[in-house]
Motif scaffolding. Structure first.
Motif, PDB file in Angstrom:
ATOM      1  N   LEU A  60       0.827  -1.204   0.000  1.00  0.00           N
ATOM      2  CA  LEU A  60       0.000   0.000   0.000  1.00  0.00           C
ATOM      3  C   LEU A  60       0.863   1.258   0.000  1.00  0.00           C
ATOM      4  O   LEU A  60       0.639   2.182  -0.783  1.00  0.00           O
ATOM      5  N   LEU A  61       1.855   1.310   0.887  1.00  0.00           N
ATOM      6  CA  LEU A  61       2.691   2.501   1.012  1.00  0.00           C
ATOM      7  C   LEU A  61       3.420   2.793  -0.289  1.00  0.00           C
ATOM      8  O   LEU A  61       3.616   3.958  -0.660  1.00  0.00           O
ATOM      9  N   GLN A  62       3.827   1.753  -0.985  1.00  0.00           N
ATOM     10  CA  GLN A  62       4.544   1.935  -2.245  1.00  0.00           C
ATOM     11  C   GLN A  62       3.591   2.351  -3.370  1.00  0.00           C
ATOM     12  O   GLN A  62       3.914   3.239  -4.171  1.00  0.00           O
ATOM     13  N   ALA A  63       2.418   1.737  -3.408  1.00  0.00           N
ATOM     14  CA  ALA A  63       1.502   1.979  -4.519  1.00  0.00           C
ATOM     15  C   ALA A  63       0.699   3.266  -4.373  1.00  0.00           C
ATOM     16  O   ALA A  63       0.299   3.864  -5.385  1.00  0.00           O
ATOM     17  N   ARG A  64       0.449   3.701  -3.117  1.00  0.00           N
ATOM     18  CA  ARG A  64      -0.458   4.831  -2.902  1.00  0.00           C
ATOM     19  C   ARG A  64       0.185   5.932  -2.055  1.00  0.00           C
ATOM     20  O   ARG A  64      -0.200   6.161  -0.902  1.00  0.00           O
ATOM     21  N   PRO A  65       1.177   6.640  -2.619  1.00  0.00           N
ATOM     22  CA  PRO A  65       1.764   7.766  -1.877  1.00  0.00           C
ATOM     23  C   PRO A  65       0.775   8.896  -1.646  1.00  0.00           C
ATOM     24  O   PRO A  65       1.036   9.800  -0.843  1.00  0.00           O
ATOM     25  N   ASP A  66      -0.373   8.859  -2.346  1.00  0.00           N
ATOM     26  CA  ASP A  66      -1.388   9.904  -2.216  1.00  0.00           C
ATOM     27  C   ASP A  66      -2.287   9.704  -1.015  1.00  0.00           C
ATOM     28  O   ASP A  66      -3.143  10.557  -0.738  1.00  0.00           O
ATOM     29  N   ILE A  67      -2.140   8.583  -0.309  1.00  0.00           N
ATOM     30  CA  ILE A  67      -2.948   8.345   0.895  1.00  0.00           C
ATOM     31  C   ILE A  67      -2.137   8.791   2.104  1.00  0.00           C
ATOM     32  O   ILE A  67      -1.164   8.132   2.499  1.00  0.00           O
ATOM     33  N   PRO A  68      -2.498   9.908   2.738  1.00  0.00           N
ATOM     34  CA  PRO A  68      -1.669  10.461   3.809  1.00  0.00           C
ATOM     35  C   PRO A  68      -1.930   9.890   5.198  1.00  0.00           C
ATOM     36  O   PRO A  68      -1.173  10.177   6.130  1.00  0.00           O
ATOM     37  N   ALA A  69      -3.004   9.090   5.363  1.00  0.00           N
ATOM     38  CA  ALA A  69      -3.378   8.627   6.705  1.00  0.00           C
ATOM     39  C   ALA A  69      -3.771   7.159   6.679  1.00  0.00           C
ATOM     40  O   ALA A  69      -4.401   6.698   5.728  1.00  0.00           O
ATOM     41  N   VAL A  70      -3.385   6.438   7.730  1.00  0.00           N
ATOM     42  CA  VAL A  70      -3.763   5.037   7.864  1.00  0.00           C
ATOM     43  C   VAL A  70      -4.311   4.804   9.266  1.00  0.00           C
ATOM     44  O   VAL A  70      -3.873   5.423  10.236  1.00  0.00           O
ATOM     45  N   SER A  71      -5.281   3.915   9.338  1.00  0.00           N
ATOM     46  CA  SER A  71      -5.888   3.529  10.610  1.00  0.00           C
ATOM     47  C   SER A  71      -5.574   2.054  10.840  1.00  0.00           C
ATOM     48  O   SER A  71      -5.970   1.198  10.049  1.00  0.00           O
ATOM     49  N   LEU A  72      -4.835   1.767  11.904  1.00  0.00           N
ATOM     50  CA  LEU A  72      -4.341   0.417  12.151  1.00  0.00           C
ATOM     51  C   LEU A  72      -5.279  -0.320  13.090  1.00  0.00           C
ATOM     52  O   LEU A  72      -5.413   0.023  14.267  1.00  0.00           O
ATOM     53  N   CYS A  73      -5.926  -1.371  12.561  1.00  0.00           N
ATOM     54  CA  CYS A  73      -6.964  -2.094  13.295  1.00  0.00           C
ATOM     55  C   CYS A  73      -6.603  -3.556  13.539  1.00  0.00           C
ATOM     56  O   CYS A  73      -7.465  -4.342  13.936  1.00  0.00           O
ATOM     57  N   MET A  74      -5.343  -3.916  13.313  1.00  0.00           N
ATOM     58  CA  MET A  74      -4.926  -5.303  13.555  1.00  0.00           C
ATOM     59  C   MET A  74      -4.667  -5.522  15.043  1.00  0.00           C
ATOM     60  O   MET A  74      -4.610  -4.563  15.812  1.00  0.00           O
ATOM     61  N   PRO A  75      -4.486  -6.786  15.498  1.00  0.00           N
ATOM     62  CA  PRO A  75      -4.182  -7.034  16.906  1.00  0.00           C
ATOM     63  C   PRO A  75      -2.923  -6.295  17.351  1.00  0.00           C
ATOM     64  O   PRO A  75      -2.027  -6.025  16.539  1.00  0.00           O
ATOM     65  N   PRO A  76      -2.838  -5.956  18.633  1.00  0.00           N
ATOM     66  CA  PRO A  76      -1.727  -5.122  19.111  1.00  0.00           C
ATOM     67  C   PRO A  76      -0.355  -5.761  18.968  1.00  0.00           C
ATOM     68  O   PRO A  76       0.644  -5.038  18.866  1.00  0.00           O
ATOM     69  N   GLN A  77      -0.272  -7.089  18.955  1.00  0.00           N
ATOM     70  CA  GLN A  77       1.039  -7.735  18.888  1.00  0.00           C
ATOM     71  C   GLN A  77       1.807  -7.401  17.616  1.00  0.00           C
ATOM     72  O   GLN A  77       3.032  -7.470  17.591  1.00  0.00           O
ATOM     73  N   VAL A  78       1.099  -7.064  16.538  1.00  0.00           N
ATOM     74  CA  VAL A  78       1.766  -6.796  15.258  1.00  0.00           C
ATOM     75  C   VAL A  78       1.640  -5.332  14.835  1.00  0.00           C
ATOM     76  O   VAL A  78       2.033  -4.972  13.722  1.00  0.00           O
ATOM     77  N   ARG A  79       1.137  -4.507  15.700  1.00  0.00           N
ATOM     78  CA  ARG A  79       0.850  -3.133  15.301  1.00  0.00           C
ATOM     79  C   ARG A  79       2.082  -2.241  15.251  1.00  0.00           C
ATOM     80  O   ARG A  79       2.166  -1.308  14.450  1.00  0.00           O
ATOM     81  N   PHE A  80       3.064  -2.510  16.093  1.00  0.00           N
ATOM     82  CA  PHE A  80       4.240  -1.634  16.165  1.00  0.00           C
ATOM     83  C   PHE A  80       4.975  -1.575  14.837  1.00  0.00           C
ATOM     84  O   PHE A  80       5.317  -0.494  14.342  1.00  0.00           O
ATOM     85  N   LYS A  81       5.233  -2.739  14.235  1.00  0.00           N
ATOM     86  CA  LYS A  81       5.968  -2.775  12.973  1.00  0.00           C
ATOM     87  C   LYS A  81       5.229  -1.995  11.897  1.00  0.00           C
ATOM     88  O   LYS A  81       5.840  -1.240  11.116  1.00  0.00           O
ATOM     89  N   ALA A  82       3.915  -2.161  11.847  1.00  0.00           N
ATOM     90  CA  ALA A  82       3.116  -1.455  10.844  1.00  0.00           C
ATOM     91  C   ALA A  82       3.131   0.052  11.097  1.00  0.00           C
ATOM     92  O   ALA A  82       3.287   0.850  10.153  1.00  0.00           O
ATOM     93  N   ALA A  83       2.970   0.458  12.337  1.00  0.00           N
ATOM     94  CA  ALA A  83       2.965   1.887  12.650  1.00  0.00           C
ATOM     95  C   ALA A  83       4.313   2.517  12.347  1.00  0.00           C
ATOM     96  O   ALA A  83       4.385   3.624  11.797  1.00  0.00           O
ATOM     97  N   ARG A  84       5.374   1.822  12.674  1.00  0.00           N
ATOM     98  CA  ARG A  84       6.715   2.354  12.399  1.00  0.00           C
ATOM     99  C   ARG A  84       6.928   2.541  10.896  1.00  0.00           C
ATOM    100  O   ARG A  84       7.481   3.560  10.461  1.00  0.00           O
ATOM    101  N   ALA A  85       6.480   1.564  10.100  1.00  0.00           N
ATOM    102  CA  ALA A  85       6.630   1.666   8.648  1.00  0.00           C
ATOM    103  C   ALA A  85       5.815   2.828   8.091  1.00  0.00           C
ATOM    104  O   ALA A  85       6.281   3.574   7.214  1.00  0.00           O
TER     105      ALA A  85
END
Length: 305
Positions: A50-75
């Motif tokens: 997503l980050l590579q294909a859609r640089p025009d999307i400035p905001a993301v909402s992270l709804c996955m379980p907390p154990q895997v959220r840090f890596k996604a938020a950092r990216a």
């Protein structure tokens, strides 16, 4: 503003998608889901895609379980995107504090959302208690895990919080409405013999002076949910029930209206982005961490879904 949802599970479908649809500040432009996402919405199998294909999307909402959220938020932060975190904001306090620092350095918004703080009665409860002398607080937060988390193994794994997944909602309200902070002094945590997180908890807090807060969380509740906070003060009793949706002061029901918890969260997220600000309050998660540090562990019967 285009926004993407990462993790299309029950909470995303039930709450995030309708809230975004109703908010004039956002347009749901894409999802990230290995299960196919939402009909009619562009989907990517990974956040990196997503980050590579859609640089025009400035905001993301992270709804996955907390154990895997840090890596996604950092990216997402590294890619210059604004990030909203479903509760709890991370699997550990240090994760949340690290993300806060990274977002501030990157100049993007990070919003650690606590949906129960947006319940209808919470803001009025906070205002009414501001000048009162509190004498005691009692929290009862009890529900049936089979109803609210059927087949969701992640809640029983390390980082999944167990009964603190709903219990942290009560703690998010508590930390919002009290005029002064409290800290945990003791806890008893009931762990099923076959699980890594607790199914029940008894907690005691103090403000260091005269106020005592007692909380009981339980995932074995039958016959309907109990989500209530009762505060005794020098001016009478305040009660928040139905997860904060109903407020009573003394015998008078205040009948507070609200647009809904998740619409309020997205409205706040949009405001933070517009202001170039972040909102990262880790205090509810700190209370949970303290419970695991100070808690006496009790083994109880195995739990089978």
């Amino acid at each position: 503003m285009p926004v993407a949802i990462v993790g299309v599970g029950k909470i995303a479908r039930d709450e995030h998608v309708p809230a975004i649809a109703a908010d004039p500040s956002f347009d749901l432009a894409a999802t990230v889901s290995r299960s196919g996402g939402l009909e009619g919405v562009e989907n990517h199998e990974t956040l990196d895609a997503l980050l590579q294909a859609r640089p025009d999307i400035p905001a993301v909402s992270l709804c996955m379980p907390p154990q895997v959220r840090f890596k996604a938020a950092r990216a997402a932060i590294a890619a210059g995107r604004h990030v909203m975190l479903e509760k709890p904001p991370g699997a550990s306090v240090s994760e949340v504090l690290t993300l806060d620092r990274l977002a501030r350095r990157a100049g993007v918004t990070l919003y650690a959302s606590w949906h129960s703080r947006a319940a209808a009665g919470v803001a009025m409860a906070q205002a009414w208690l501001a000048d009162k002398r509190l004498t005691s607080v009692r929290i009862d937060w009890k529900e049936d895990v089979r109803k609210w988390h059927p087949g969701q193994d992640w809640v029983w794994q390390p980082g999944g919080l167990g009964v603190f997944d709903p219990g942290i909602n009560a703690l998010s309200i508590l930390t919002a409405i009290l005029p002064a902070p409290v800290h945990l002094t003791e806890a008893q945590l009931s762990f099923p013999e076959n699980r890594d997180t607790p199914i029940a908890a008894e907690l005691t807090f103090t403000d260091g002076a005269d106020l005592t807060v007692a909380a009981a969380f339980d995932w074995r509740q039958e016959g309907g949910e109990i989500w209530q906070i009762e505060v005794e003060t020098d001016a009478g009793t305040l009660r928040l029930t139905e997860g904060g949706a109903r407020l009573a002061i003394g015998d008078a029901d205040q009948g507070v209206a609200s647009p809904g918890e998740y619409p309020a969260l997205y409205s706040h997220f949009a405001s933070l982005i517009a202001q170039g600000a972040s909102d990262v309050d880790a205090s509810p998660l700190i209370h949970v961490a303290d419970a695991f540090m100070l808690g006496r562990r009790i083994a109880v019967d195995p739990f089978h879904d």
